[in-house]
Design a protein around this motif. Sequence first.
Motif, PDB file in Angstrom:
ATOM      1  N   ALA A   1       2.072   6.782  -5.272  1.00 30.06           N
ATOM      2  CA  ALA A   1       2.596   5.852  -6.279  1.00 30.06           C
ATOM      3  C   ALA A   1       1.735   5.914  -7.543  1.00 30.06           C
ATOM      4  CB  ALA A   1       2.624   4.430  -5.725  1.00 30.06           C
TER       5      ALA A   1
ATOM      6  N   GLN B   1       0.108   4.774  -1.305  1.00 26.82           N
ATOM      7  CA  GLN B   1      -0.442   4.232  -2.548  1.00 26.82           C
ATOM      8  C   GLN B   1      -0.847   5.332  -3.531  1.00 26.82           C
ATOM      9  OE1 GLN B   1      -1.228   0.780  -2.834  1.00 26.82           O
ATOM     10  NE2 GLN B   1      -2.970   0.618  -4.212  1.00 26.82           N
TER      11      GLN B   1
ATOM     12  N   THR C   1      10.384   0.516  -0.975  1.00 28.52           N
ATOM     13  CA  THR C   1      10.697  -0.390   0.129  1.00 28.52           C
ATOM     14  C   THR C   1      12.207  -0.638   0.194  1.00 28.52           C
ATOM     15  OG1 THR C   1       8.591  -1.444  -0.293  1.00 28.52           O
ATOM     16  CG2 THR C   1      10.102  -2.612   1.159  1.00 28.52           C
TER      17      THR C   1
ATOM     18  N   GLN D   1       6.511   0.960  -5.564  1.00 31.88           N
ATOM     19  CA  GLN D   1       6.451   0.575  -4.158  1.00 31.88           C
ATOM     20  C   GLN D   1       7.596  -0.350  -3.780  1.00 31.88           C
ATOM     21  OE1 GLN D   1       2.266  -0.339  -4.053  1.00 31.88           O
ATOM     22  NE2 GLN D   1       1.879   1.495  -2.806  1.00 31.88           N
TER      23      GLN D   1
ATOM     24  N   ASP E   1       8.565   5.197   3.050  1.00 27.82           N
ATOM     25  CA  ASP E   1       7.134   4.912   3.076  1.00 27.82           C
ATOM     26  C   ASP E   1       6.456   5.703   1.957  1.00 27.82           C
ATOM     27  OD1 ASP E   1       4.712   3.964   3.936  1.00 27.82           O
ATOM     28  OD2 ASP E   1       4.409   5.659   5.314  1.00 27.82           O
TER      29      ASP E   1
END
Lengths: 226, 451
Positions: B306, B303, B295, B291, B300
């Motif tokens: 990821a 979750q 960033t 994440q 974007d």
Amino acid sequence: MASLQQLPLALQLRDSALLENFIIGGNENLLYNLCNGSEQYIYLWGEQACGKSHLLQALCHRAGIHGLTSAYLPLGHAELNEPDILDGLESLDLICLDELEHIAGDPDWEVALFHLINRLRDAGKRLVIAARHAPGKLGIGLPDLESRLNWGVIYQLATLGDADKLIFLQERAAQRGLQLGNDVAEFLLKRYPRDMASLFELLDRLDKASLAAQRKLTIPFVREFL
Amino acid sequence: MSQSLWDKCLGRLESELTQQQFNTWIRPLHAVEEGDQLRLLAPNRFVRDRIHENFLQRISEIMGGDGDTMVRISLEIGSSSIEAPVPQQSPVRSPAQTFNHGGGAPAPSQNRGITLNPNYTFATFVEGKSNQLARAASSQVAENPGEAYNPLFLYGGVGLGKTHLMHAIGNRIREKNPNANVVYLHSERFVADMVKALQRNAINEFKMYYRSVDALLIDDIQFFAGKERSQEEFFHTFNALLEGQRQVILTCDRYPKEVDGLEERLKSRFGWGLPVAIEPPELETRVAILQSKATLSHVDLPQEVAFFIAKRLRSNIRELEGALRRVIANAQFTGRPITMEFAKDALRDLLALQDKLVTIDNIQKTVAEYYKIRVAELHSKRRNRSIARPRQVAMALCKELTNHSLPEIGDAFGGRDHTTVLHAVKKIAELKETETKIGEDYANLIRTLSS
């Protein structure tokens, strides 16, 4: 017409690998990234004769057009038998290493490549590597190298579908001055192994045969010859 | 000499040589045209020698081809781009000084180290249980260089963040004191620099340079193994820096004592300060790393995506980063948002990480299992639909997933003709559209066979 002296020239023509004559097939994404992306390092792998060398050489050609220096190093080539060839390459703008599988497992080569990757990264120079297999499947002995090989954007080169293979055969034939009709191309795809290496070889043989016999590529001719 | 003369020469060579020869040997040459002189710079000895043996004569012929201009051609190792002329040195006179980094003038001392990567800071370093201690120690060293732990010895497997921490310390030292002379380099560069210095009788300058820095950051010192002269030089540099309370930070793939081929006295000195290990990150840390990287790339990353990536790639951060890059590259290309499906699709070949070896045998076995029939029945002459349909599906799969010729495929199904295979392929293509069940079966089988 076709004297022997013309042969080398014909060979020359058909060898030129350009992005323009690369049959994209399912590789739009990869091609986009190679041409427009800002990735410092890209790794591509795929079966024999699926277009890896073509792409790498085309990238060098393109770099040349933009006034950039580059090197294409097919590591399986007998001429490139010492890791010293990797020295100082960070002074160039683009490095294309082909046939990486040939040096996997050789400690001297692996260390030299590891250092080259570090230097290229530090210098912000572009690196494109091609191999038969994904980094984890090459049998790399040096973990430092394997982890760096995995750092880039990794693509498996998609093999062509039969429709694209047909176009491919016709284009390659056209480059040699051979006319390959739809019917003959379909005939070949229906009757012979359809991997790219075999198709290359097949076209080669047909090229020579049609030249020798002074005949066009027709189904009867192909049937007779093969 | 007109600028285009070399370009013309390139054009000629490109048409005369094979494409591979041209791309391998000629493209790496950097040409500098000065008056009636053409200086060709090769990146290394290997290329230079090959050009000399095989191509130089032809280049001379082409360059002298117009007759009226006499072009003097020299061939050296070097590059005009990476080491810029040093301001305080006399202006371009000797080629060696300006261009030859293969053995000539001393390198400008300011350029010796590699620039610190500004993205590698403490703020961008994702902390977890696996690297807590290393991060804390690094942070202390950055705040009190030369005082807290000296040397700081970070060790651990590949791709766990040692280099990141090292740069973070360097960046922090610079932030606090912009005049601090922080030098980061890979151990190979130290060795190469020393060899060059020895060649050009500049070893004293080399010593002075490295012994005068405020912080010396050397990555992957395991590559000093077996290089005795470098080790000795490094030993003295190391001592001088420590005596002067300058900070030394080293990374290595293992604990100092375990590095083979390293002198005992170095091993013991490396242990003087604080050797601290970095372990492979646990799942939550891997997710946080992804994440954080997303960033940084202004992307974007949901979750669940990821987690999906982090669960599958466990060994090191470079692999995670590579996978994320691939997803981002696909997203940029297609302009689509990153969803689970999207990520799965983008990483399909990467996660499978094995060459899909689909054979006719394999297809027959899988299809037989799927339809609960025997492989022998696929080979048999039986023509009732419960056998014939799976046989056709299998043939179509063979055509799609392997490169075998149609006659070969027919052979593998009990010696059938290639026209039978062709008929099967057409039939299945048709049924996939008209019968949902066949379409589903086919998709399921493809999925099973190619993952």
